[in-house]
Design an enzyme around this catalytic site. Structure first.
Site, PDB file in Angstrom:
ATOM      1  N   SER A   1     -27.766 -58.381   7.867  1.00 26.62           N
ATOM      2  CA  SER A   1     -29.099 -58.433   8.468  1.00 26.62           C
ATOM      3  C   SER A   1     -29.976 -59.536   7.877  1.00 26.62           C
ATOM      4  O   SER A   1     -29.674 -60.714   7.999  1.00 26.62           O
ATOM      5  CB  SER A   1     -29.752 -57.054   8.330  1.00 26.62           C
ATOM      6  OG  SER A   1     -30.949 -56.975   9.069  1.00 26.62           O
TER       7      SER A   1
ATOM      8  N   THR B   1     -32.238 -49.852   0.003  1.00 28.20           N
ATOM      9  CA  THR B   1     -31.317 -50.957   0.254  1.00 28.20           C
ATOM     10  C   THR B   1     -31.146 -51.907  -0.924  1.00 28.20           C
ATOM     11  O   THR B   1     -30.212 -52.695  -0.941  1.00 28.20           O
ATOM     12  CB  THR B   1     -31.789 -51.780   1.470  1.00 28.20           C
ATOM     13  OG1 THR B   1     -33.122 -52.265   1.220  1.00 28.20           O
ATOM     14  CG2 THR B   1     -31.800 -50.928   2.728  1.00 28.20           C
TER      15      THR B   1
ATOM     16  N   ASP C   1     -29.613 -60.254  12.302  1.00 22.82           N
ATOM     17  CA  ASP C   1     -28.764 -59.555  13.272  1.00 22.82           C
ATOM     18  C   ASP C   1     -29.563 -59.007  14.452  1.00 22.82           C
ATOM     19  O   ASP C   1     -29.070 -58.200  15.230  1.00 22.82           O
ATOM     20  CB  ASP C   1     -27.960 -58.445  12.598  1.00 22.82           C
ATOM     21  CG  ASP C   1     -28.824 -57.315  12.051  1.00 22.82           C
ATOM     22  OD1 ASP C   1     -30.027 -57.545  11.813  1.00 22.82           O
ATOM     23  OD2 ASP C   1     -28.304 -56.199  11.866  1.00 22.82           O
TER      24      ASP C   1
ATOM     25  N   ARG D   1     -41.748 -45.764  -4.348  1.00 21.01           N
ATOM     26  CA  ARG D   1     -40.496 -45.102  -3.959  1.00 21.01           C
ATOM     27  C   ARG D   1     -39.320 -46.020  -4.277  1.00 21.01           C
ATOM     28  O   ARG D   1     -39.434 -47.246  -4.138  1.00 21.01           O
ATOM     29  CB  ARG D   1     -40.487 -44.704  -2.487  1.00 21.01           C
ATOM     30  CG  ARG D   1     -40.502 -45.839  -1.507  1.00 21.01           C
ATOM     31  CD  ARG D   1     -40.484 -45.332  -0.068  1.00 21.01           C
ATOM     32  NE  ARG D   1     -39.303 -44.538   0.198  1.00 21.01           N
ATOM     33  CZ  ARG D   1     -38.109 -45.061   0.522  1.00 21.01           C
ATOM     34  NH1 ARG D   1     -37.959 -46.367   0.574  1.00 21.01           N
ATOM     35  NH2 ARG D   1     -37.082 -44.282   0.770  1.00 21.01           N
ATOM     36  N   PRO D   2     -38.203 -45.430  -4.689  1.00 16.77           N
ATOM     37  CA  PRO D   2     -37.001 -46.236  -4.903  1.00 16.77           C
ATOM     38  C   PRO D   2     -36.533 -46.822  -3.574  1.00 16.77           C
ATOM     39  O   PRO D   2     -36.526 -46.127  -2.550  1.00 16.77           O
ATOM     40  CB  PRO D   2     -35.980 -45.220  -5.446  1.00 16.77           C
ATOM     41  CG  PRO D   2     -36.798 -44.050  -5.912  1.00 16.77           C
ATOM     42  CD  PRO D   2     -37.992 -44.007  -5.018  1.00 16.77           C
TER      43      PRO D   2
ATOM     44  N   ASP E   1     -32.285 -56.980  14.886  1.00 18.06           N
ATOM     45  CA  ASP E   1     -32.812 -55.629  15.071  1.00 18.06           C
ATOM     46  C   ASP E   1     -34.245 -55.514  14.554  1.00 18.06           C
ATOM     47  O   ASP E   1     -34.812 -54.416  14.537  1.00 18.06           O
ATOM     48  CB  ASP E   1     -31.895 -54.562  14.456  1.00 18.06           C
ATOM     49  CG  ASP E   1     -31.818 -54.630  12.933  1.00 18.06           C
ATOM     50  OD1 ASP E   1     -32.397 -55.561  12.343  1.00 18.06           O
ATOM     51  OD2 ASP E   1     -31.172 -53.748  12.344  1.00 18.06           O
TER      52      ASP E   1
ATOM     53  N   ASP F   1     -34.753 -61.281  12.886  1.00 19.61           N
ATOM     54  CA  ASP F   1     -33.987 -61.295  11.642  1.00 19.61           C
ATOM     55  C   ASP F   1     -32.549 -61.672  11.964  1.00 19.61           C
ATOM     56  O   ASP F   1     -32.213 -61.952  13.118  1.00 19.61           O
ATOM     57  CB  ASP F   1     -34.092 -59.958  10.898  1.00 19.61           C
ATOM     58  CG  ASP F   1     -33.346 -58.839  11.593  1.00 19.61           C
ATOM     59  OD1 ASP F   1     -33.130 -58.944  12.821  1.00 19.61           O
ATOM     60  OD2 ASP F   1     -32.979 -57.850  10.939  1.00 19.61           O
TER      61      ASP F   1
ATOM     62  N   GLU G   1     -41.199 -49.299  12.344  1.00 19.29           N
ATOM     63  CA  GLU G   1     -41.443 -49.541  10.932  1.00 19.29           C
ATOM     64  C   GLU G   1     -42.270 -50.818  10.817  1.00 19.29           C
ATOM     65  O   GLU G   1     -42.175 -51.702  11.681  1.00 19.29           O
ATOM     66  CB  GLU G   1     -40.119 -49.699  10.186  1.00 19.29           C
ATOM     67  CG  GLU G   1     -39.271 -48.445  10.161  1.00 19.29           C
ATOM     68  CD  GLU G   1     -37.973 -48.650   9.406  1.00 19.29           C
ATOM     69  OE1 GLU G   1     -37.936 -48.304   8.209  1.00 19.29           O
ATOM     70  OE2 GLU G   1     -37.008 -49.159   9.996  1.00 19.29           O
TER      71      GLU G   1
ATOM     72  N   ARG H   1     -40.209 -49.894  -4.975  1.00 19.33           N
ATOM     73  CA  ARG H   1     -41.260 -50.538  -4.184  1.00 19.33           C
ATOM     74  C   ARG H   1     -42.606 -49.882  -4.490  1.00 19.33           C
ATOM     75  O   ARG H   1     -42.695 -48.650  -4.606  1.00 19.33           O
ATOM     76  CB  ARG H   1     -40.949 -50.452  -2.697  1.00 19.33           C
ATOM     77  CG  ARG H   1     -39.618 -51.083  -2.320  1.00 19.33           C
ATOM     78  CD  ARG H   1     -39.486 -51.311  -0.815  1.00 19.33           C
ATOM     79  NE  ARG H   1     -38.143 -51.725  -0.462  1.00 19.33           N
ATOM     80  CZ  ARG H   1     -37.674 -52.963  -0.605  1.00 19.33           C
ATOM     81  NH1 ARG H   1     -38.460 -53.907  -1.095  1.00 19.33           N
ATOM     82  NH2 ARG H   1     -36.433 -53.259  -0.264  1.00 19.33           N
TER      83      ARG H   1
END
Length: 530
Positions: A62, A485, A280, A481-482, A282, A278, A369, A490
């Site tokens: 991606s 990916t 790929d 939050r961890p 999406d 991006d 998102e 973050r």
């Protein structure tokens, strides 16, 4: 058969554990080939235990740099891989070499399949890949591995990730391997129909991320007899995702570094709007520029579509429910602009599956998102209702239901929808964002931080106390939050002023670093790239 698997160099155990995340497996290490080849065994197992249904294997990383690659498994209905099968995949990828065949048989037996490997119902897998140089070699190795299991393998070649989702879904619906062109025919036909009704075909400049988008736009334009009305800004020799693409624009909060952006032609172009894909295809981010860049991320796209579709439903006097699924990273201003009497707004945890499942609870579920990944889900009740009508609004809704992917965000489909519905960049200016800042912090173990469904830190609890104090003092909000990916934590902050948003984010990031064994450089904001 067991010995053939053990002897295959492509199936040797990776040197480090790998886990199926929100984007499948991704890596740039020497283990990449073996991780992907082992993971492809899950596609075979899923197919042979499900009546030979076609399962998709997409080779892509991606928005990651070109040296990365990865794998995503696509289920028989075009959905992302079920979580149970993700766990199966981790077992297969990480088990010892001598246990590989045994683990595969355990999965067969758990699905009430008593066949031996390579026997019984024949598996069927279709492959796709993005434009990375490593993709063809990886696909060839996967084909070789699956061939040992008497598995049928068809290769669609270079595709977008949403394209392969579409093709897998259509293959199983029609019980045949459909022609690759079916995907683009669907987009071209529906875009023609939509633009003929709306009379819209907004000219846009395109940032392809130097990826597969360039090829697909040319293909689509050919089907439309050259009427797509776009201009690619990227250098044909540009490197995938380097200083460009949707992720770069969103995270750096600036236009991509493309020579064409400084040309007089772009600066004088009407509306000066650009669509950034991006690698790929999406994700989709819009921006204006190159100077005084204004970015329209997933929040802006969701709000525009929500208000537009709401107006269509009102015109046909429909009582269908409409929901908008946003992220905890979404800007509060996007939530505030959606009237509660017209929309149910739901906040979902990071991860496409969480957004899709929440959106499917409504007759019309709009999910995006902030990174530009999103779509609109239409319930069967909604489709049945709009099929009965013959007004212009009914016709537009029918086309939108055909264009928006029901399983994953399709940036190419979304792109043509926005082209047909928008008159200018002003259509995306439905709210003024509160200033925000996103930072990443590297710590010894990102999983040492535990958060609940509302991103409140459970462990270490003292960290949440610090976050609350800092947010209260600056009149903003912040959470950590961890990453799902990357091997980082973050940190997000939002405040009434940009200076306070930056300060809050830095303070919280420093607390994460100090309290959770930070490694490397201390958190900082790089203002030089602006």
């Amino acid at each position: 058969m067991d010995n053939a698997l053990i002897a295959d160099e492509n199936l040797k155990k990776p040197s480090k554990p790998a886990y199926y995340g929100t984007a499948g497996y991704r890596s740039k290490t020497s283990d990449l080939n073996n991780i992907l080849c082992r993971a492809s065994l899950i596609a075979y197992l899923r197919s042979t235990t499900f009546a030979g249904k076609i399962i998709g294997v997409m080779i892509t990383a991606s928005h990651n740099p070109v040296e990365y690659n990865g794998i995503k498994i696509i289920d028989h209905n075009g959905d992302m891989l079920d979580e149970v099968w993700e766990e199966y995949s981790d077992r297969i990828v990480n088990c010892d070499d001598e246990k590989l065949a045994r683990e595969m048989k355990k999965i067969l037996r758990s699905c009430s399949n008593q066949s031996e490997l390579g026997e019984g119902v024949r598996g069927h897998v279709v492959l796709g890949r993005d434009t990375r140089d490593s993709g063809e070699r990886l696909c060839n190795n996967i084909r070789s591995v699956l061939g040992k299991l008497n598995c049928t393998v068809d290769d669609y070649g270079v595709v977008t990730t949403p394209e392969l989702h579409f093709l897998v879904r259509k293959c199983n619906t029609e019980n045949r391997v459909v022609d690759k062109a079916e995907y683009m025919k669907n987009i071209a036909h529906n875009f023609n129909s939509l633009s003929s009704i709306t009379k819209g075909n907004l000219r846009m400049m395109i940032d392809t991320a130097n990826g597969v988008a360039d090829m697909k736009l040319k293909e689509l334009d050919g089907m439309l007899d050259g009427k797509l009305n776009y201009e690619v800004l990227n250098d044909p020799k540009g490197i995938l995702n380097l200083d460009c693409g949707a992720d770069f624009v969103k995270t750096k909060k600036r236009a991509p570094r493309l020579e064409a952006l400084s040309s007089s032609g772009f600066s004088q172009a009407a509306n000066r709007i650009c669509a950034s894909f991006d690698g790929d295809v999406d994700r989709l981010i819009f921006f204006t520029g190159p100077k005084d860049t204004e970015i329209f991320d997933g929040d802006s796209q969701a709000v525009f579509l929500a208000l537009y579709i709401r107006s269509l439903l009102d015109r046909i006097e429909s009582r269908l429910s409409i929901g908008v699924v946003l992220s905890y990273y979404s800007n509060n201003a996007a939530v505030d602009v959606l009237p509660p009497e017209s929309f149910k707004v739901v906040m979902a945890q990071t991860g496409v599956k969480n957004f899709v499942s929440a959106a499917r609870e409504f007759d019309v579920g709009i999910y995006f998102e902030p990174n530009g990944h999103g779509s609109v889900c239409f319930s069967q009740a909604c489709i049945d209702e709009i099929e009965k009508g013959s007004t212009k609004s009914h016709a537009i809704l029918k086309i939108l239901a055909n264009l928006f992917d029901p399983c994953i965000g399709d940036a190419l489909a979304n792109f043509v929808i926005f082209k047909a519905l928008m008159g200018s960049a002003d259509d995306l200016r439905k709210f003024r964002e509160n200033p925000s800042r996103l930072l990443t912090v590297k710590i010894v173990d990102k999983n040492s931080i535990k958060v609940d469904q509302k991103n409140q830190v459970i462990e270490p609890k003292e960290l949440q106390d610090k976050i609350d104090v800092e947010a209260l003092s600056l009149g903003g909000r912040s959470f950590v939050r961890p990453s799902g990916t990357e091997d980082v934590v973050r940190v997000y902050a939002e405040c009434p002023s940009e200076a306070d948003a930056d300060l809050l984010c830095l303070k919280v990031a420093q607390h994460v670093y100090d309290m959770c064994n930070g490694i490397g450089d201390h958190p900082e904001i790089d203002y030089t790239s602006k």
